[in-house]
Design a protein around this motif. Structure first.
Motif, PDB file in Angstrom:
ATOM      1  N   TYR A 122      67.337 -71.323 -28.579  1.00 17.47           N
ATOM      2  CA  TYR A 122      66.373 -70.113 -29.109  1.00 17.47           C
ATOM      3  C   TYR A 122      67.605 -68.990 -28.430  1.00 17.47           C
ATOM      4  O   TYR A 122      67.841 -69.118 -27.651  1.00 17.47           O
ATOM      5  CB  TYR A 122      65.532 -69.985 -27.425  1.00 17.47           C
ATOM      6  N   HIS A 123      67.019 -68.125 -29.680  1.00 20.75           N
ATOM      7  CA  HIS A 123      68.090 -66.210 -30.228  1.00 20.75           C
ATOM      8  C   HIS A 123      66.908 -65.539 -29.508  1.00 20.75           C
ATOM      9  O   HIS A 123      66.231 -65.353 -29.534  1.00 20.75           O
ATOM     10  CB  HIS A 123      67.992 -65.809 -31.279  1.00 20.75           C
ATOM     11  N   GLY A 152      61.888 -60.472 -23.654  1.00 23.71           N
ATOM     12  CA  GLY A 152      63.046 -60.293 -23.511  1.00 23.71           C
ATOM     13  C   GLY A 152      63.980 -60.208 -22.217  1.00 23.71           C
ATOM     14  O   GLY A 152      64.527 -60.156 -21.693  1.00 23.71           O
ATOM     15  N   ASP A 171      60.381 -58.264 -29.068  1.00 22.41           N
ATOM     16  CA  ASP A 171      61.518 -59.123 -29.240  1.00 22.41           C
ATOM     17  C   ASP A 171      62.814 -59.061 -29.476  1.00 22.41           C
ATOM     18  O   ASP A 171      63.518 -59.103 -30.563  1.00 22.41           O
ATOM     19  CB  ASP A 171      60.828 -59.331 -31.744  1.00 22.41           C
ATOM     20  N   GLY A 172      63.214 -58.760 -28.402  1.00 23.03           N
ATOM     21  CA  GLY A 172      64.504 -59.175 -27.806  1.00 23.03           C
ATOM     22  C   GLY A 172      65.379 -58.047 -27.928  1.00 23.03           C
ATOM     23  O   GLY A 172      66.464 -58.377 -28.159  1.00 23.03           O
ATOM     24  N   ARG A 173      64.815 -56.847 -28.762  1.00 26.25           N
ATOM     25  CA  ARG A 173      65.241 -55.775 -28.604  1.00 26.25           C
ATOM     26  C   ARG A 173      64.610 -54.324 -27.935  1.00 26.25           C
ATOM     27  O   ARG A 173      63.759 -54.175 -27.502  1.00 26.25           O
ATOM     28  CB  ARG A 173      64.947 -55.293 -29.972  1.00 26.25           C
ATOM     29  N   LEU A 211      68.120 -62.587 -26.702  1.00 26.17           N
ATOM     30  CA  LEU A 211      67.905 -61.188 -26.570  1.00 26.17           C
ATOM     31  C   LEU A 211      68.839 -61.076 -27.829  1.00 26.17           C
ATOM     32  O   LEU A 211      69.999 -61.700 -29.218  1.00 26.17           O
ATOM     33  CB  LEU A 211      68.738 -60.325 -26.620  1.00 26.17           C
ATOM     34  N   GLN A 212      68.797 -60.128 -29.409  1.00 25.84           N
ATOM     35  CA  GLN A 212      69.101 -59.866 -30.182  1.00 25.84           C
ATOM     36  C   GLN A 212      69.450 -58.390 -30.273  1.00 25.84           C
ATOM     37  O   GLN A 212      68.964 -57.759 -31.069  1.00 25.84           O
ATOM     38  CB  GLN A 212      67.970 -59.904 -31.548  1.00 25.84           C
ATOM     39  N   GLY A 213      69.989 -58.019 -29.992  1.00 27.94           N
ATOM     40  CA  GLY A 213      70.919 -57.286 -29.905  1.00 27.94           C
ATOM     41  C   GLY A 213      70.364 -55.746 -29.327  1.00 27.94           C
ATOM     42  O   GLY A 213      70.413 -54.835 -29.484  1.00 27.94           O
ATOM     43  N   HIS A 264      73.396 -60.131 -27.481  1.00 30.29           N
ATOM     44  CA  HIS A 264      72.551 -61.207 -27.887  1.00 30.29           C
ATOM     45  C   HIS A 264      72.673 -62.436 -26.779  1.00 30.29           C
ATOM     46  O   HIS A 264      73.510 -62.408 -26.154  1.00 30.29           O
ATOM     47  CB  HIS A 264      73.206 -61.674 -28.962  1.00 30.29           C
ATOM     48  N   THR A 265      71.684 -63.184 -26.639  1.00 32.20           N
ATOM     49  CA  THR A 265      71.614 -64.273 -25.886  1.00 32.20           C
ATOM     50  C   THR A 265      70.825 -65.034 -26.121  1.00 32.20           C
ATOM     51  O   THR A 265      69.998 -64.874 -27.101  1.00 32.20           O
ATOM     52  CB  THR A 265      71.470 -63.570 -24.103  1.00 32.20           C
ATOM     53  N   HIS A 266      71.229 -65.821 -26.274  1.00 34.57           N
ATOM     54  CA  HIS A 266      71.215 -67.309 -26.377  1.00 34.57           C
ATOM     55  C   HIS A 266      71.277 -68.346 -25.420  1.00 34.57           C
ATOM     56  O   HIS A 266      72.043 -68.460 -24.775  1.00 34.57           O
ATOM     57  CB  HIS A 266      72.322 -68.451 -28.131  1.00 34.57           C
TER      58      HIS A 266
END
Length: 245
Positions: A23-24, A48, A214-216, A26-28, A17-19
């Motif tokens: 803003y979040h 991402g 979406d970050g995944r 990377l989400q796993g 995960h990167t904030h």
């Protein structure tokens, strides 16, 4: 007795995960790169991809999860130390010094000592324009030639992993063809993680592919498999590869 070659991945991201501020991004993210060849990271704008490269390089620290390079955790490690371990990063902005000559740009990139002539000769075969403009300021180069210089700076010394962000963006088709030839040679020497929007370029060079949304990571597999499956391309990317020139 010589060591057996390892089959362990060169790079692994596990639950990253990167904030960035509030803003979040990377989400796993779960991603692994085998040693050698090219893995292409695809996805819509804002998925991402660049954040993934910058997190690997230590420019942004992961807020959760692990980044492992050759068996060693590098998540949150200072960027110079990550570079010293053998990872190079070519950002979308190219980051060349316009007021310095091509030669001076290369000298600055050679951290461990003087330029190696045999290495330079190999780079000149990949990117002949750099030899032609060796004593010229980098600012006079075309966009494609600046991109070649940025990549040459990253490989002026042997690297174990190269992260490259959209090298064909805004580049003329003739230069893209030359870069396909150069990248095909380069990936024989090192491992490459490539972010790219030109899907024909990506499909012609990639060995493996990972698709982000979406970050995944939402898809992983052989690049050739995705290139053959127009329905999968449309589902993952919104358009088939044939729609991208």
């Amino acid at each position: 007795m010589s060591e057996m070659p390892t089959t362990e991945p060169l790079l692994t991201l596990s639950g990253v995960h990167t904030h960035i501020g509030q803003y979040h991004i990377l989400q796993g993210v779960d991603l692994s790169l085998k040693r050698g060849g090219m893995t292409v990271l695809l996805g819509r704008n804002g998925a991402g991809k660049t954040t993934t490269l910058r997190t690997i390089m230590g420019l942004w620290a992961p807020s959760a999860g692990t980044v492992t390079f050759d068996g060693r955790s590098i998540g949150g490690t200072p960027t110079p130390d990550i570079a010293q371990s053998g990872i190079a990063y070519v950002p979308e902005t190219m980051a060349v010094f316009a007021d310095l000559t091509v030669r001076e740009n290369m000298i600055l990139a050679a951290r461990s000592g003087p330029l190696d002539q045999a290495r330079l000769d190999w780079i000149f075969k990949l990117f002949p324009a750099l030899k032609k403009f060796w004593q010229f300021p980098a600012g006079v180069l075309s966009g494609g030639q600046k991109q070649m210089l940025a990549i040459a700076r990253a490989i002026v010394e042997p690297r174990r992993l190269i992260l490259i962000d959209e090298p064909t963006k805004g580049i003329a088709p003739a230069i893209i063809e030359a870069m396909i030839t150069a990248f095909a040679e380069l990936k024989r020497e090192t491992t490459i993680l490539l972010v790219e929007q030109n899907f024909r370029f990506a499909a012609s060079l990639g060995d493996d592919v990972a698709v982000m949304d979406d970050g995944r990571i939402v898809h992983r597999g052989p690049m050739a498999e995705l290139a053959r499956d127009e329905a999968l391309q449309t589902r993952l990317l919104g358009l088939s590869l044939d729609a991208h020139q």
